[in-house]
Motif scaffolding. Structure first.
Motif, PDB file in Angstrom:
ATOM      1  N   SER A   1       0.737  -1.423   0.001  1.00  0.00           N
ATOM      2  CA  SER A   1       0.335   0.089   0.131  1.00  0.00           C
ATOM      3  C   SER A   1       0.842   1.469   0.199  1.00  0.00           C
ATOM      4  O   SER A   1       1.883   1.322   0.369  1.00  0.00           O
ATOM      5  CB  SER A   1      -1.333  -0.210   0.856  1.00  0.00           C
ATOM      6  OG  SER A   1       0.006   0.354   2.021  1.00  0.00           O
ATOM      7  N   TYR A   2       0.445   2.607   0.131  1.00  0.00           N
ATOM      8  CA  TYR A   2       1.665   4.053   0.086  1.00  0.00           C
ATOM      9  C   TYR A   2       1.453   4.086   0.962  1.00  0.00           C
ATOM     10  O   TYR A   2       2.571   4.613   0.801  1.00  0.00           O
ATOM     11  CB  TYR A   2       0.439   4.919  -0.917  1.00  0.00           C
ATOM     12  CG  TYR A   2      -0.553   4.338  -2.117  1.00  0.00           C
ATOM     13  CD1 TYR A   2       0.417   4.596  -3.398  1.00  0.00           C
ATOM     14  CD2 TYR A   2      -1.061   5.375  -1.909  1.00  0.00           C
ATOM     15  CE1 TYR A   2      -0.055   4.068  -4.926  1.00  0.00           C
ATOM     16  CE2 TYR A   2      -1.656   5.303  -3.424  1.00  0.00           C
ATOM     17  CZ  TYR A   2      -1.275   4.991  -4.725  1.00  0.00           C
ATOM     18  OH  TYR A   2      -1.771   4.960  -6.285  1.00  0.00           O
ATOM     19  N   GLU A   3       0.657   3.820   2.249  1.00  0.00           N
ATOM     20  CA  GLU A   3       0.933   3.384   3.278  1.00  0.00           C
ATOM     21  C   GLU A   3       2.562   2.821   3.731  1.00  0.00           C
ATOM     22  O   GLU A   3       3.246   3.499   4.557  1.00  0.00           O
ATOM     23  CB  GLU A   3       0.356   3.357   4.506  1.00  0.00           C
ATOM     24  CG  GLU A   3       0.217   3.471   5.736  1.00  0.00           C
ATOM     25  CD  GLU A   3       0.784   4.868   6.281  1.00  0.00           C
ATOM     26  OE1 GLU A   3       1.180   5.366   7.822  1.00  0.00           O
ATOM     27  OE2 GLU A   3       0.449   5.872   5.392  1.00  0.00           O
TER      28      GLU A   3
ATOM     29  N   ARG B   1       2.269   7.823  -3.699  1.00  0.00           N
ATOM     30  CA  ARG B   1       1.153   8.036  -4.040  1.00  0.00           C
ATOM     31  C   ARG B   1       1.019   9.135  -6.020  1.00  0.00           C
ATOM     32  O   ARG B   1       0.444   8.519  -6.958  1.00  0.00           O
ATOM     33  CB  ARG B   1       0.012   8.951  -4.067  1.00  0.00           C
ATOM     34  CG  ARG B   1      -1.119   8.575  -4.725  1.00  0.00           C
ATOM     35  CD  ARG B   1      -2.524   9.550  -3.802  1.00  0.00           C
ATOM     36  NE  ARG B   1      -2.679   9.402  -2.789  1.00  0.00           N
ATOM     37  CZ  ARG B   1      -3.000   9.845  -1.154  1.00  0.00           C
ATOM     38  NH1 ARG B   1      -2.684  11.026  -1.628  1.00  0.00           N
ATOM     39  NH2 ARG B   1      -3.666   8.928   0.087  1.00  0.00           N
TER      40      ARG B   1
ATOM     41  N   TYR C   1       6.219  11.525   2.817  1.00  0.00           N
ATOM     42  CA  TYR C   1       4.933  11.151   2.371  1.00  0.00           C
ATOM     43  C   TYR C   1       4.082  10.585   1.714  1.00  0.00           C
ATOM     44  O   TYR C   1       4.044   9.836   1.378  1.00  0.00           O
ATOM     45  CB  TYR C   1       4.236  12.945   2.593  1.00  0.00           C
ATOM     46  CG  TYR C   1       4.485  13.465   3.468  1.00  0.00           C
ATOM     47  CD1 TYR C   1       4.614  13.763   5.398  1.00  0.00           C
ATOM     48  CD2 TYR C   1       5.839  14.164   2.836  1.00  0.00           C
ATOM     49  CE1 TYR C   1       5.333  14.680   5.980  1.00  0.00           C
ATOM     50  CE2 TYR C   1       6.652  15.743   4.532  1.00  0.00           C
ATOM     51  CZ  TYR C   1       6.396  15.814   5.595  1.00  0.00           C
ATOM     52  OH  TYR C   1       6.816  16.195   6.154  1.00  0.00           O
ATOM     53  N   THR C   2       3.125   9.871   2.572  1.00  0.00           N
ATOM     54  CA  THR C   2       1.590   9.112   0.903  1.00  0.00           C
ATOM     55  C   THR C   2       1.711   9.937   0.339  1.00  0.00           C
ATOM     56  O   THR C   2       2.130   8.951  -0.933  1.00  0.00           O
ATOM     57  CB  THR C   2       0.790   9.140   2.333  1.00  0.00           C
ATOM     58  OG1 THR C   2       1.055   8.148   3.835  1.00  0.00           O
ATOM     59  CG2 THR C   2      -0.395   7.586   1.948  1.00  0.00           C
ATOM     60  N   ASP C   3       1.229  11.258   0.524  1.00  0.00           N
ATOM     61  CA  ASP C   3       1.260  11.964  -1.109  1.00  0.00           C
ATOM     62  C   ASP C   3       1.997  11.930  -1.596  1.00  0.00           C
ATOM     63  O   ASP C   3       2.068  11.925  -2.999  1.00  0.00           O
ATOM     64  CB  ASP C   3       0.724  13.094  -0.415  1.00  0.00           C
ATOM     65  CG  ASP C   3       0.168  14.594  -1.798  1.00  0.00           C
ATOM     66  OD1 ASP C   3      -0.780  13.558  -2.529  1.00  0.00           O
ATOM     67  OD2 ASP C   3       0.608  15.172  -2.160  1.00  0.00           O
TER      68      ASP C   3
ATOM     69  N   ARG D   1       4.968   4.002   2.263  1.00  0.00           N
ATOM     70  CA  ARG D   1       5.782   5.528   3.031  1.00  0.00           C
ATOM     71  C   ARG D   1       7.044   5.276   4.046  1.00  0.00           C
ATOM     72  O   ARG D   1       7.528   5.710   4.468  1.00  0.00           O
ATOM     73  CB  ARG D   1       4.785   5.854   3.452  1.00  0.00           C
ATOM     74  CG  ARG D   1       4.794   7.812   4.160  1.00  0.00           C
ATOM     75  CD  ARG D   1       3.548   8.182   4.769  1.00  0.00           C
ATOM     76  NE  ARG D   1       3.284   6.753   6.242  1.00  0.00           N
ATOM     77  CZ  ARG D   1       3.812   7.625   7.287  1.00  0.00           C
ATOM     78  NH1 ARG D   1       5.046   7.403   7.142  1.00  0.00           N
ATOM     79  NH2 ARG D   1       3.684   6.385   8.374  1.00  0.00           N
ATOM     80  N   LYS D   2       6.909   4.110   5.305  1.00  0.00           N
ATOM     81  CA  LYS D   2       6.746   3.710   5.989  1.00  0.00           C
ATOM     82  C   LYS D   2       8.241   3.187   5.690  1.00  0.00           C
ATOM     83  O   LYS D   2       9.199   3.686   6.323  1.00  0.00           O
ATOM     84  CB  LYS D   2       5.948   2.351   7.352  1.00  0.00           C
ATOM     85  CG  LYS D   2       4.230   3.103   7.422  1.00  0.00           C
ATOM     86  CD  LYS D   2       4.404   2.532   8.673  1.00  0.00           C
ATOM     87  CE  LYS D   2       2.678   2.769   8.901  1.00  0.00           C
ATOM     88  NZ  LYS D   2       1.749   1.483  10.165  1.00  0.00           N
TER      89      LYS D   2
END
Length: 180
Positions: A136-138, A152, A147-149, A141-142
């Motif tokens: 996932s994007y999340e 994306r 940042y998630t944005d 990101r981690k």
């Protein structure tokens, strides 16, 4: 990528400063060890560098120049009047990772958000590979500290770039070097 394509790509990297540094210090610094994995390549099990390709390229260009296989002026000037440092080409420090996935977070942090950032298209491709594998994007990101944005936007930009390439609107080489 074919070996000739890799060599052509190397020519676009700024590796001469690394080469000069190696000659001046006489060594490849242990704290800057390359990160490698064992993979099948050209039908054989080999060590493949996943981090440190510019350092390896600098060493290869230096070695080839000392051995007379490189004739371009810049490299000849770099080695002029110098002897190759003892063991520089034989004792290259590296860390052996289990697989590419095990160093993904490190590479992402170092090159997407860290101090040795890749070009925007390279960042986007790296992120897209992780998302395409089901992250996932999340999660991405981690892993990379972004940042998630940002994750994306990079993913969407990369997928859009591939669609444009597929439709022949723009040549791949032009798109890959442009900002996304």
């Amino acid at each position: 990528m074919k070996p000739a394509e890799v060599l052509a790509l190397i020519e676009t990297w700024n590796i001469d400063e690394l080469a000069v540094s190696f000659l001046e210090s006489g060594q490849f610094w242990t704290q800057e060890a390359m990160v490698c994995v064992r993979e099948k390549l050209y039908g054989k099990d080999r060590l493949v560098v996943v981090e440190g390709n510019r350092r390896l390229a600098a060493l290869m260009c230096l070695r080839d120049t000392f051995e007379g296989r490189r004739k371009d002026r810049m490299w000849k000037e770099i080695v002029a009047g110098k002897e190759p440092p003892k063991d520089l080409f034989e004792k290259i420090p590296y860390l052996l990772a289990d697989d590419r996935k095990s160093v993904e977070a490190y590479l992402g942090f170092r090159h997407v958000t860290g101090i040795e950032q890749w070009r925007p298209s390279e960042k986007a491709e790296f992120i897209a590979r992780m998302v395409d594998r089901g992250m996932s994007y999340e999660t991405v990101r981690k892993r990379i500290g972004a940042y998630t944005d940002t994750v994306r936007r990079n993913y969407i930009s990369y997928r859009l770039m591939l669609q444009i390439e597929k439709r022949g609107v723009c040549r791949k080489k032009t798109l890959r070097t442009a900002s996304v």
